[in-house]
Scaffold this active site. Structure first.
Site, PDB file in Angstrom:
ATOM      1  N   GLY B 148       0.823  -1.195   0.000  1.00 29.79           N
ATOM      2  CA  GLY B 148       0.000   0.000   0.000  1.00 29.79           C
ATOM      3  C   GLY B 148       0.860   1.249   0.000  1.00 29.79           C
ATOM      4  O   GLY B 148       2.055   1.217   0.322  1.00 29.79           O
ATOM      5  N   CYS B 149       0.245   2.370  -0.380  1.00 32.50           N
ATOM      6  CA  CYS B 149       0.989   3.624  -0.503  1.00 32.50           C
ATOM      7  C   CYS B 149       1.443   4.115   0.868  1.00 32.50           C
ATOM      8  O   CYS B 149       2.627   4.381   1.089  1.00 32.50           O
ATOM      9  CB  CYS B 149       0.131   4.663  -1.220  1.00 32.50           C
ATOM     10  SG  CYS B 149      -1.559   4.812  -0.596  1.00 32.50           S
ATOM     11  N   TYR B 150       0.501   4.248   1.812  1.00 34.97           N
ATOM     12  CA  TYR B 150       0.893   4.677   3.157  1.00 34.97           C
ATOM     13  C   TYR B 150       1.915   3.718   3.768  1.00 34.97           C
ATOM     14  O   TYR B 150       2.953   4.160   4.289  1.00 34.97           O
ATOM     15  CB  TYR B 150      -0.329   4.773   4.068  1.00 34.97           C
ATOM     16  CG  TYR B 150      -1.284   5.912   3.794  1.00 34.97           C
ATOM     17  CD1 TYR B 150      -0.875   7.241   3.898  1.00 34.97           C
ATOM     18  CD2 TYR B 150      -2.618   5.670   3.479  1.00 34.97           C
ATOM     19  CE1 TYR B 150      -1.770   8.284   3.678  1.00 34.97           C
ATOM     20  CE2 TYR B 150      -3.514   6.706   3.253  1.00 34.97           C
ATOM     21  CZ  TYR B 150      -3.090   8.017   3.363  1.00 34.97           C
ATOM     22  OH  TYR B 150      -3.975   9.036   3.150  1.00 34.97           O
ATOM     23  N   SER B 153       5.438   4.329   2.615  1.00 36.44           N
ATOM     24  CA  SER B 153       6.071   5.537   3.161  1.00 36.44           C
ATOM     25  C   SER B 153       6.471   5.337   4.617  1.00 36.44           C
ATOM     26  O   SER B 153       7.489   5.874   5.063  1.00 36.44           O
ATOM     27  CB  SER B 153       5.121   6.735   3.028  1.00 36.44           C
ATOM     28  OG  SER B 153       4.074   6.667   3.973  1.00 36.44           O
TER      29      SER B 153
END
Lengths: 345, 345, 345, 345
Positions: B148-150, B153
């Site tokens: 996932g994107c979050y 990060s």
């Protein structure tokens, strides 16, 4: 590998030249200058470029530049360009100048819209760097005057109509809108986020300096003097120019016929894309690329044609067009290093 | 040349996969599917891709896909992915799945945060596709669960601290902000321009589905259960995630020492860039690229470290990370086709 | 009618004071000063105010101001404020100071975070102008220190929890995001449209000057020293602050109970609005108004409460709060001239 | 106090009517309808309006509306409006209709650009609600057709030139740009944040439905048929319309003379503001207000005049103009409840 220098690389066109040339397979960047940032790494000034290079900004010094580079991009304000370009040529460099200083063939016109010209002797030699119109001349040029952003969007939008004598020349009205990067990276209240964001305005109405550049190109195409109304506006986006061009048709012609005319005219152009009838371009369709997209509508109610063109003002309107010119000058593949597809969204 | 397919290519991660793979020197796109746009040229749906391809959207059909492609990117919503991935594997394809369906190793956790899992048997085989943590497993994998994107990060921001046992695990608070493309391309009032522009809000507080994915990664790194507070917010920008991570240090350590620790940890990583002490990242520094930039500050007043990471949510947070995984799976150069420098401004 | 002056009216808080006071039924603006624009009509500097007034910017002159006005708003940078406020008081004016110069009661703290204080004798007299906490003291005050934008958003978000002793004081983490008008109207590269738009970054991490102001307010409420982690970020919107506040609960308490607690605490406050459980505020809900909206979530997984507050940084965070203070000082209806409902979208 | 209803209050013009009327000193809102949100409090649908009212959306019911209200604002799509307006009039209400259904006097023209008209008998009675042109007729009207947003901006921009016979009627070209709220609040891919933000495009070229409305107004002013080229564009801002109008002058006239002409024409108009020569309007100068700002330039090179006008499309282009019409119909002060100054920045 061509050794290139960028003189005046601290603005938005400078950072775009750096981005493109760092990834160009046939180029080595040997010198990058900036009065303001001399001595600092470019990755400190432009953190987007961290990690892929170890370039340091040098002060502006003709001898240094000429010793290191065969070809120089001058990304300076007008006036500053013509103070250094003659020396660079004399030192043996070829030059792609991104300023306005060598775009107008007539010194008097330049002086009317800008200021006294101190390098008049080069005006007849400089080639106007719009490959779609002047490809063969660019190839052999020592000095290429990279076109302005608005003039690029307008010339590509109107060339087929004027070449084919389809429109009344006195009827041309050009309503253009540019992203804010066109205003440069200098600190001005008018360019602050809160002044631009959620705003929109016209500026330079009937007085913008790109007017004579537009008229020069159209005049050459028409073979007779052309005067236009040109109104630029400031858009609250980072990048992109859209020009909405109005012209009265000499005889009725359908949208489909005009689309066919444009497709034929630009059939061999790698960076011009024509929308089918019923579709129109958005600046978002060319963001981050060297493309120019064009759409058009013929309106039988008013007898006018409306042509809409979009470019990325920092790329086809400045830095990637400069690289395209360099490719032509250096006898490289014209599209070399310019393969980026637009970034959407 | 690897023959690849993109299943579900009509969203924002789909168009980014198309953009990247059309320019990838070792890839041939042989099949692109979309239920919604089947039969239409991709350049009609995404005019940014005009002129460089003649691909047409196909309907979703496992046999067709498997006949044409060795490797398949599934860019579908969760649930839809696990309905097709087992068939694709059975048909002999390798798969990079961009949905959440194969990210969590524990089916019960998946079912607690999502819904019943219908493809549990593949969970133990699927490899979590974060190359900076799981490179060697990805190389041999048949099924890679693209993170996932979050979580991407956050994992990159916190891994060095947790690997080195520097922080109190119960103290972790993650305040993340994502650009609006993270909400996808479906028509919802909450994603309208006028609802998002000039606005900012938290959502999914203490309940966002990326929480267990973050916790799974950190738990593995820590060797013991980790629970975090995770608060996502919606940013009025197209692209970019910034995560501000707070952790209590076990012992005092300076910003400079932490920067050194991060630089050492990521020394061989081509896509992770660490800012020097005193500098912090901006989502604009990674726009359009596969980079993750990280900056940090140690605060002796409170005994906490604040780590800030940025990625482009559509790229390192989705599509370019998927290509990075494909490169590893296919034994290509890991950076192949991922050379784009960030677009600034 | 109260005669008021605005000293330093050429910034964004200045133009907002002008907008509010031109429409205030009990106020006559008798003097507006600006060093930069002295002699020019305010409608030339702020065309949004065309046609409703004929005010001219005066140079800054204490005698002139004091001769014309009973109450003065000083909208100057810190340091500049303390150079003029003592003279204004001496001349008999009452003052609402929008700078930081009189917010901190302790001169040593001021000097640690700002610079030498040259008006220490007034610190004990100045009243911190947050009506929800200090209403009665504001009413009689000669000098009101108008709170900072971030500290207003944080104090209103956390006061009920701290007053009721619900949270562990050492656990407070505040992650704030501010619109760009908070950076003021001076020309800086970092505030240019192209630098801010499509960007997002933290700044002043562990070092922002609003930290001691936040801690002072919370310390008074708690009756013991409070230190917080405070991280501001720059949002690409014109207006609005959103603060996401994290605190560890001393004992479990549900979201519904906390909402009830906040509703009770702010029941008589005309400008504080509490969202029901399950809803969270957006900066867009308060744009152009004096409201503070608050929403919260209790998270049993981590034992933390997350409180989210929003204000318009130029209004409740500056100019309309200053007018609210003026209303209290002048014994007017507290809401007088502050009836604007938020502008959405 | 006038009792008013708003029928169809769930869109952007609806929420603006609510905002204005909740603060209007002579109005009581007695009924607010929405098919979609019937039964829900308006503060749940529009949290910006929390705390100042306890209105609940009712279902659409003519009897209910007529029983409660003297004057009704119909904020419905075209077609839906003409299905209810006749019944409201029959029930004794006066109506300000914000749709297009009663703007065109000629049913055939309506049917050519829209669809079959089912309420033709009211077309001759309906008054076009542009106070600057039709003030006296509005005062006695039972049914006012509130003008379109683009047509308002164009009519005010061109009326003085046409009334004074200064321009060649066949030369009129109007290039307009509108904020995205003009597209309404319905969920469409084309209105998503990521599709609009950082984008800009023309739409409805030579075919937009506001064309006949513009031509009708100009034809009445000119006393002879007028056809125009009208090109709308979508701006990435929430609010604001800017129209750039081009016309060939019949005889040379200076910018200063034209400014004087406009100032004289609009001398008694409380909501029209003319910029001095050399200044041009920005949509930001009218945001949140009922103002129309106009600037112009005479260009002797081309013999054309360029007139630029700006309005807030949701206010002077819709909701506040509707309130201005209500004030006239109800014999209130025309400016009552419309005192908001523009919100800048």
């Amino acid at each position: 590998m061509i050794k290139v220098a960028i003189v005046g690389a601290s603005g938005y066109t400078g950072v775009e030249l750096l981005r493109l040339l760092l990834n160009h397979p046939q180029v080595e960047i040997t010198c990058v200058t900036s009065r303001q940032y001399a001595g600092r790494p470019i990755s400190a000034v432009f953190p987007s470029l961290m990690g892929r290079n170890s370039l340091i900004f040098d002060p502006v010094d003709v001898d240094l530049v000429a010793a290191r580079a065969e070809l120089v991009f001058t990304a300076l304000p007008h006036k500053a360009a013509m103070e250094i370009v003659p020396d660079l040529l004399r030192a043996g460099c070829r030059v792609v100048d991104l300023s306005a200083d060598y775009r107008l063939r007539d010194a008097a016109t330049y002086e009317q819209w800008y200021e006294p010209h101190t390098s008049v002797e080069l005006l007849s030699e400089a080639v106007y760097g719009l490959p779609e119109l002047y490809r063969s001349q660019i190839k052999g040029a020592r000095l290429v005057a990279n076109p302005g952003c608005y003039p690029t969007s307008v010339a590509l939008a109107l060339a087929p109509l004027i070449e084919q004598n389809k429109v009344v020349l006195s009827s041309l009205i050009i309503d253009s809108k540019s992203g804010t990067s066109g205003a440069g990276r200098s600190a001005k209240v008018g360019s602050l986020f809160c002044e631009v964001n959620e705003g929109f305005a016209a500026y330079g109405v009937a007085s913008h300096r790109h007017t004579p550049e537009i008229e020069q190109t159209l005049t050459v195409l028409a073979g007779q003097p052309v005067a236009v109304s040109f109104t630029p506006h400031l858009l609250p986006v980072n990048r992109g120019i859209l020009s909405t061009c109005y012209a009265t048709l000499k005889a009725p012609v359908s949208t489909e016929e005009l689309v066919a005319l444009y497709r034929q005219r630009y059939a061999d152009e790698p960076f011009v894309r024509i929308h089918p009838a019923g579709e129109l371009p958005n600046v978002a369709y060319v963001r981050g690329s060297n493309f120019c997209n064009i759409g058009l509508v013929s309106d039988p109610r008013t007898g006018r044609v409306i042509v809409v063109s979009v470019i990325d003002n920092l790329l086809k309107g400045a830095s990637s067009q400069a690289v395209q010119n360099m490719n032509l000058m250096a006898a490289l593949e014209e599209t070399c290093g310019l393969g980026d597809l637009p970034l959407f969204p």
